[in-house]
Design an enzyme around this catalytic site. Sequence first.
Site, PDB file in Angstrom:
ATOM      1  N   HIS A 176       0.848  -1.195   0.000  1.00 20.17           N
ATOM      2  CA  HIS A 176       0.000   0.000   0.000  1.00 20.17           C
ATOM      3  C   HIS A 176       0.882   1.243   0.000  1.00 20.17           C
ATOM      4  O   HIS A 176       1.766   1.378   0.835  1.00 20.17           O
ATOM      5  CB  HIS A 176      -0.901   0.022   1.243  1.00 20.17           C
ATOM      6  N   TYR A 219      -8.251   5.228   8.368  1.00 18.80           N
ATOM      7  CA  TYR A 219      -8.292   5.551   9.796  1.00 18.80           C
ATOM      8  C   TYR A 219      -9.338   6.654   9.955  1.00 18.80           C
ATOM      9  O   TYR A 219      -9.126   7.769   9.468  1.00 18.80           O
ATOM     10  CB  TYR A 219      -6.932   6.071  10.283  1.00 18.80           C
ATOM     11  N   PRO A 254      -2.362   0.201  19.161  1.00 19.03           N
ATOM     12  CA  PRO A 254      -2.191  -0.258  17.776  1.00 19.03           C
ATOM     13  C   PRO A 254      -2.410   0.805  16.701  1.00 19.03           C
ATOM     14  O   PRO A 254      -2.186   0.518  15.520  1.00 19.03           O
ATOM     15  CB  PRO A 254      -3.218  -1.391  17.650  1.00 19.03           C
ATOM     16  N   LYS A 262       2.692  -0.206  15.070  1.00 16.88           N
ATOM     17  CA  LYS A 262       4.134  -0.242  15.306  1.00 16.88           C
ATOM     18  C   LYS A 262       4.644  -1.471  16.080  1.00 16.88           C
ATOM     19  O   LYS A 262       5.847  -1.759  16.062  1.00 16.88           O
ATOM     20  CB  LYS A 262       4.557   1.016  16.105  1.00 16.88           C
ATOM     21  N   TYR A 304       5.065   6.321   9.843  1.00 18.56           N
ATOM     22  CA  TYR A 304       4.191   5.185   9.551  1.00 18.56           C
ATOM     23  C   TYR A 304       4.911   4.109   8.741  1.00 18.56           C
ATOM     24  O   TYR A 304       4.785   2.916   9.031  1.00 18.56           O
ATOM     25  CB  TYR A 304       2.938   5.678   8.810  1.00 18.56           C
TER      26      TYR A 304
HETATM   27  P1  FAD Z   1       4.578 -11.803  21.149  1.00 15.34           P
HETATM   28  O1  FAD Z   1       4.060 -11.809  19.763  1.00 15.34           O
HETATM   29  O2  FAD Z   1       3.626 -11.551  22.266  1.00 15.34           O
HETATM   30  O3  FAD Z   1       5.321 -13.200  21.379  1.00 15.34           O
HETATM   31  C1  FAD Z   1       5.746 -13.625  22.649  1.00 15.34           C
HETATM   32  C2  FAD Z   1       5.744 -15.129  22.679  1.00 15.34           C
HETATM   33  O4  FAD Z   1       6.276 -15.552  23.941  1.00 15.34           O
HETATM   34  C3  FAD Z   1       4.340 -15.718  22.607  1.00 15.34           C
HETATM   35  O5  FAD Z   1       4.274 -16.689  21.585  1.00 15.34           O
HETATM   36  C4  FAD Z   1       4.093 -16.319  23.984  1.00 15.34           C
HETATM   37  O6  FAD Z   1       3.292 -17.480  23.953  1.00 15.34           O
HETATM   38  C5  FAD Z   1       5.511 -16.638  24.445  1.00 15.34           C
HETATM   39  N1  FAD Z   1       5.669 -16.679  25.908  1.00 15.34           N
HETATM   40  C6  FAD Z   1       5.109 -15.877  26.836  1.00 15.34           C
HETATM   41  N2  FAD Z   1       5.509 -16.228  28.073  1.00 15.34           N
HETATM   42  C7  FAD Z   1       6.350 -17.261  27.922  1.00 15.34           C
HETATM   43  C8  FAD Z   1       7.081 -18.067  28.832  1.00 15.34           C
HETATM   44  N3  FAD Z   1       7.031 -17.828  30.155  1.00 15.34           N
HETATM   45  N4  FAD Z   1       7.827 -19.066  28.350  1.00 15.34           N
HETATM   46  C9  FAD Z   1       7.905 -19.304  27.015  1.00 15.34           C
HETATM   47  N5  FAD Z   1       7.212 -18.579  26.095  1.00 15.34           N
HETATM   48  C10 FAD Z   1       6.455 -17.556  26.543  1.00 15.34           C
HETATM   49  N6  FAD Z   1       1.915  -4.425  15.395  1.00 15.34           N
HETATM   50  C11 FAD Z   1       2.294  -3.938  14.197  1.00 15.34           C
HETATM   51  O7  FAD Z   1       3.498  -3.697  14.005  1.00 15.34           O
HETATM   52  N7  FAD Z   1       1.418  -3.687  13.168  1.00 15.34           N
HETATM   53  C12 FAD Z   1       0.097  -3.916  13.325  1.00 15.34           C
HETATM   54  O8  FAD Z   1      -0.661  -3.736  12.379  1.00 15.34           O
HETATM   55  C13 FAD Z   1      -0.359  -4.391  14.607  1.00 15.34           C
HETATM   56  N8  FAD Z   1      -1.662  -4.644  14.809  1.00 15.34           N
HETATM   57  C14 FAD Z   1      -2.027  -5.270  15.973  1.00 15.34           C
HETATM   58  C15 FAD Z   1      -3.355  -5.586  16.098  1.00 15.34           C
HETATM   59  C16 FAD Z   1      -3.768  -6.256  17.255  1.00 15.34           C
HETATM   60  C17 FAD Z   1      -5.218  -6.612  17.360  1.00 15.34           C
HETATM   61  C18 FAD Z   1      -2.840  -6.597  18.284  1.00 15.34           C
HETATM   62  C19 FAD Z   1      -3.276  -7.327  19.520  1.00 15.34           C
HETATM   63  C20 FAD Z   1      -1.517  -6.258  18.154  1.00 15.34           C
HETATM   64  C21 FAD Z   1      -1.100  -5.596  17.003  1.00 15.34           C
HETATM   65  N9  FAD Z   1       0.228  -5.258  16.823  1.00 15.34           N
HETATM   66  C22 FAD Z   1       0.614  -4.680  15.638  1.00 15.34           C
HETATM   67  C23 FAD Z   1       1.219  -5.574  17.853  1.00 15.34           C
HETATM   68  C24 FAD Z   1       1.988  -6.852  17.574  1.00 15.34           C
HETATM   69  O9  FAD Z   1       1.112  -7.924  17.366  1.00 15.34           O
HETATM   70  C25 FAD Z   1       2.945  -7.170  18.760  1.00 15.34           C
HETATM   71  O10 FAD Z   1       3.661  -6.007  19.075  1.00 15.34           O
HETATM   72  C26 FAD Z   1       3.922  -8.319  18.430  1.00 15.34           C
HETATM   73  O11 FAD Z   1       3.264  -9.557  18.492  1.00 15.34           O
HETATM   74  C27 FAD Z   1       5.103  -8.342  19.415  1.00 15.34           C
HETATM   75  O12 FAD Z   1       5.916  -9.465  19.145  1.00 15.34           O
HETATM   76  P2  FAD Z   1       6.781 -10.174  20.289  1.00 15.34           P
HETATM   77  O13 FAD Z   1       7.522 -11.268  19.623  1.00 15.34           O
HETATM   78  O14 FAD Z   1       7.527  -9.143  21.032  1.00 15.34           O
HETATM   79  O15 FAD Z   1       5.723 -10.721  21.327  1.00 15.34           O
HETATM   80  C1  DHB Z   2      -4.081  -3.343  11.361  1.00 18.31           C
HETATM   81  C2  DHB Z   2      -3.775  -3.180  12.694  1.00 18.31           C
HETATM   82  C3  DHB Z   2      -3.393  -1.945  13.150  1.00 18.31           C
HETATM   83  O1  DHB Z   2      -3.088  -1.764  14.431  1.00 18.31           O
HETATM   84  C4  DHB Z   2      -3.320  -0.863  12.281  1.00 18.31           C
HETATM   85  O2  DHB Z   2      -2.946   0.348  12.765  1.00 18.31           O
HETATM   86  C5  DHB Z   2      -3.597  -1.040  10.952  1.00 18.31           C
HETATM   87  C6  DHB Z   2      -3.988  -2.295  10.489  1.00 18.31           C
HETATM   88  C7  DHB Z   2      -4.479  -4.700  10.887  1.00 18.31           C
HETATM   89  O3  DHB Z   2      -4.646  -5.594  11.723  1.00 18.31           O
HETATM   90  O4  DHB Z   2      -4.662  -4.863   9.674  1.00 18.31           O
END
Ligand code: FAD
Ligand code: DHB
Length: 437
Positions: free
Chosen positions: A91, A220, A312, A316, A404
Amino acid sequence: MHVPGDASSMSFASHGTSRKRTQVAIVGAGPAGLMLSHLLALAGIESVVFESRSRAEVEATLRAGVLEQTTVDLLVETGVGERMLRQGSIHQGIEIRFDGRGHRIALSELTGGRAITLYAQHEVIRDLVAARLGAGGEILFDVGDLTVHEFDASRPFVRYRVEDRIETLACDYIAGCDGFHGACRRSVPDAARTEYEHVHPFGWFGILVEAPPYARELIYARHERGFSLVSTRSPDVQRLYLQCDPGDDVDNWPDARIWSELDTRLRTRADERLHRGRIFQKGIVQMRSFVVEPMRFGSLFLAGDAAHIVPPTGAKGLNLAVADVKVLADALIERYTSGSEDDLEHYSDVALARVWAAQQFSWWMTAMLHRFDDHDPWQQRMQRAELQRVADSRALQTALAESYVGRPLGNIDSGVARRAILVRQPADGAGSEARPA
Ligand code: FAD
Ligand code: DHB
């Protein structure tokens, strides 16, 4: 000083599935943990990834969708971007909508050709798991009761349960990539960490819908009834969000209410109505801003959601997680190749510079686009005036677009971190020589 060992020569016969020593123990198989393991493996550094959930669960958890250019480039450069390039959709702009009118932010035009790619987080996870396992990497799924030990001393280790056995793995370094609710951050004594937290007074109600795309680019939208967001996953599956009460329940939202609310908040013409696809997933996301400082405690390094959470609105979270582990991987590679710990010492400052910039951007987008129940009419006018300034100003649109699509790694952010390091004085005030960044 503890000299990190050669893991292969120090390992010995396993009992069960795991060895007794590795170079880097990585807790969490989210984007941060898997990407770190992948980057280290490309440099010949050994790691073991520990994950409390099953592979099927990890690969099916629906979360983010927006990948910054920086993230996309890294996935491609490191050989795990092939499916994303085929299936993701690029996009070059987004729309900011308010007062029933849309205003395009021309991301690519404003940032010298950079763009975002829509590709679901669980697909990134699947690609990384396949790459690690395909290369003989070790990911232990379904581990229980994981604890991290002696990371303030020279012999860190991880203890965990596999089925009914308790095992330990010694390592040189531990990477805490276990998300916001994980064990690693909480293992650091309270006195050694400072936490900054803000819980926002709303949540996001998210749905997945079987339907063709509702728009060519993400929308948005700010409306007096609350924020809404139109996103996409594929030509057949769309992702929509709407601002809701943080304590709301999915059961309060029958399909008809969701569609009526989305129609009201998104409409640009009186008779406009979204196509009613089949809603096959509903969920509520809480909105939190959080940072822990520092992100390093001895030989324990926190990365991703374990160290910080953003609301969200700026998309980021996943991107920051990937940026953290790129900085961490480079520092570990430096350690294992030249023996220098300098980059590891700067990890926290370099990562935090990017984290705070992303916090500010996410907060700005959140504040500009959401309904705040406690805002007086003057504050409501200020919010609209700010949106109008963005709509009218190429300079503000450029600032929005740059954040962004994501700034290149190690560019402006390390400059900020370098300044932060240079201005820091020793605690006793004596001497002002700064470490080189
Ligand atoms: P996580 O993905 O949380 O991974 C951590 C892992 O550690 C998990 O698999 C968990 O099971 C495991 N774990 C936890 N505790 C333990 C333990 N004690 N022992 C072993 N394993 C453990 N970000 C974006 O950049 N763009 C987006 O568009 C966006 N949209 C989002 C929309 C939603 C609805 C949500 C909820 C989040 C969104 N985010 C977005 C945020 C993004 O999903 C997270 O920031 C990202 O998953 C972070 O990755 P991570 O690897 O740090 O943590
Ligand atoms: C999506 C999630 C977000 O947090 C955002 O800012 C834009 C798109 C998504 O899940 O597609």
